[in-house]
Design an enzyme around this catalytic site. Sequence first.
Site, short mmCIF file in Angstrom:
data_model
loop_
_atom_site.label_atom_id
_atom_site.label_comp_id
_atom_site.label_asym_id
_atom_site.label_seq_id
_atom_site.Cartn_x
_atom_site.Cartn_y
_atom_site.Cartn_z
N PRO A 10 -21.62 33.47 -40.11
CA PRO A 10 -21.55 32.26 -40.92
C PRO A 10 -20.24 31.51 -40.82
CG PRO A 10 -21.50 34.23 -42.30
CD PRO A 10 -21.86 34.68 -40.92
N ASN A 11 -20.40 30.20 -40.79
CA ASN A 11 -19.30 29.21 -40.80
C ASN A 11 -18.55 29.10 -39.48
OD1 ASN A 11 -19.65 28.33 -43.57
ND2 ASN A 11 -18.88 30.35 -44.16
N ARG A 18 -12.44 22.23 -39.24
CA ARG A 18 -11.81 22.39 -40.56
C ARG A 18 -10.87 23.59 -40.54
NH1 ARG A 18 -17.38 21.75 -43.99
NH2 ARG A 18 -18.17 20.22 -42.53
N TYR A 23 -7.84 28.89 -38.49
CA TYR A 23 -8.76 29.25 -37.41
C TYR A 23 -8.55 28.49 -36.10
CZ TYR A 23 -11.15 31.77 -41.12
OH TYR A 23 -11.44 32.65 -42.13
N ASN A 72 -18.83 38.85 -34.06
CA ASN A 72 -17.96 38.33 -35.11
C ASN A 72 -18.90 37.97 -36.26
OD1 ASN A 72 -16.29 37.08 -36.90
ND2 ASN A 72 -15.29 35.76 -35.39
N ALA A 75 -17.81 36.39 -42.64
CA ALA A 75 -17.63 37.02 -43.96
C ALA A 75 -18.63 38.14 -44.22
CB ALA A 75 -17.71 35.96 -45.06
N GLU A 96 -16.58 44.89 -32.42
CA GLU A 96 -16.31 43.97 -33.54
C GLU A 96 -15.16 43.04 -33.15
OE1 GLU A 96 -15.14 46.03 -37.08
OE2 GLU A 96 -14.89 44.17 -38.23
N HIS A 98 -12.75 39.53 -34.37
CA HIS A 98 -12.32 38.52 -35.35
C HIS A 98 -11.23 37.65 -34.75
CE1 HIS A 98 -14.61 40.40 -38.50
NE2 HIS A 98 -14.13 41.57 -38.08
N ARG A 105 -4.72 39.73 -44.18
CA ARG A 105 -5.27 38.70 -45.07
C ARG A 105 -5.60 39.29 -46.45
NH1 ARG A 105 -9.47 34.96 -42.13
NH2 ARG A 105 -8.89 33.70 -43.94
O1 CA2 Z 1 -11.22 35.98 -38.41
C1 CA2 Z 1 -12.44 35.94 -38.23
O2 CA2 Z 1 -12.97 35.78 -37.12
C2 CA2 Z 1 -13.38 36.03 -39.45
O3 CA2 Z 1 -14.53 36.76 -39.06
C3 CA2 Z 1 -13.72 34.61 -39.80
C4 CA2 Z 1 -14.56 34.49 -41.06
C5 CA2 Z 1 -13.90 35.25 -42.21
O4 CA2 Z 1 -14.73 35.21 -43.35
C6 CA2 Z 1 -13.61 36.69 -41.84
O5 CA2 Z 1 -12.97 37.30 -42.93
C7 CA2 Z 1 -12.73 36.74 -40.61
C8 CA2 Z 1 -14.71 33.04 -41.49
C9 CA2 Z 1 -15.18 32.12 -40.45
C10 CA2 Z 1 -15.10 30.75 -41.03
O6 CA2 Z 1 -14.73 29.87 -40.02
C11 CA2 Z 1 -14.37 28.64 -40.44
C12 CA2 Z 1 -13.93 27.81 -39.46
C13 CA2 Z 1 -13.52 26.53 -39.78
C14 CA2 Z 1 -13.57 26.11 -41.09
C15 CA2 Z 1 -14.03 26.95 -42.08
C16 CA2 Z 1 -14.44 28.23 -41.76
#
Ligand code: CA2
Length: 143
Positions: A10-11, A18, A23, A72, A75, A96, A98, A105
């Site tokens: 997700p996301n 964003r 990121y 990946n 969340a 896995e 990230h 974090r």
């Molecule tokens: O660091 C990573 O790759 C994560 O898997 C990214 C997830 C986060 O919830 C994990 O804890 C770590 C979030 C991805 C969200 O990506 C976004 C990208 C741009 C704007 C908002 C969110």
Amino acid sequence: MTHILILNGPNLNLLGTRQPETYGTITLKDIETMCAKEAGRLGVKLDFAQSNHEGALIDIIHETKAEGIILNAGAYTHSSIAIMDAISSVDKPVLELHLSNIHQREGFRQHSYISKVAFAMICGLGASGYPLALRAMSDHLAL
Ligand code: CA2
């Protein structure tokens, strides 16, 4: 030909659009292009997918013909016993991945259900972690 799936949760479709301070500015499409080039160099067949839905990710894990999965889970990493169980059910190596270093974090990101069932984990290298993970999975499958 070795067949590898890179699966994003997700996301991650929002990458590069964003929160660049967390990121980065690279989009998921850019990462897919980087990975396709690396797959060409390694001589592996690559599938690249993303879903914002837990059940859809589980269906992909169940149905993929790939021999290894780079995941990946976003969340869902920190919450999804269902995705952990799906990985256990398919008997395929999972790496896995990230973008961020989840251990630096918030406390709630420091626990991963995926780590319980993955043979390895790469985190904190941003987008560069993706082609690196592909190389590592290709090497792992060749053993
Ligand atoms: O660091 C990573 O790759 C994560 O898997 C990214 C997830 C986060 O919830 C994990 O804890 C770590 C979030 C991805 C969200 O990506 C976004 C990208 C741009 C704007 C908002 C969110």
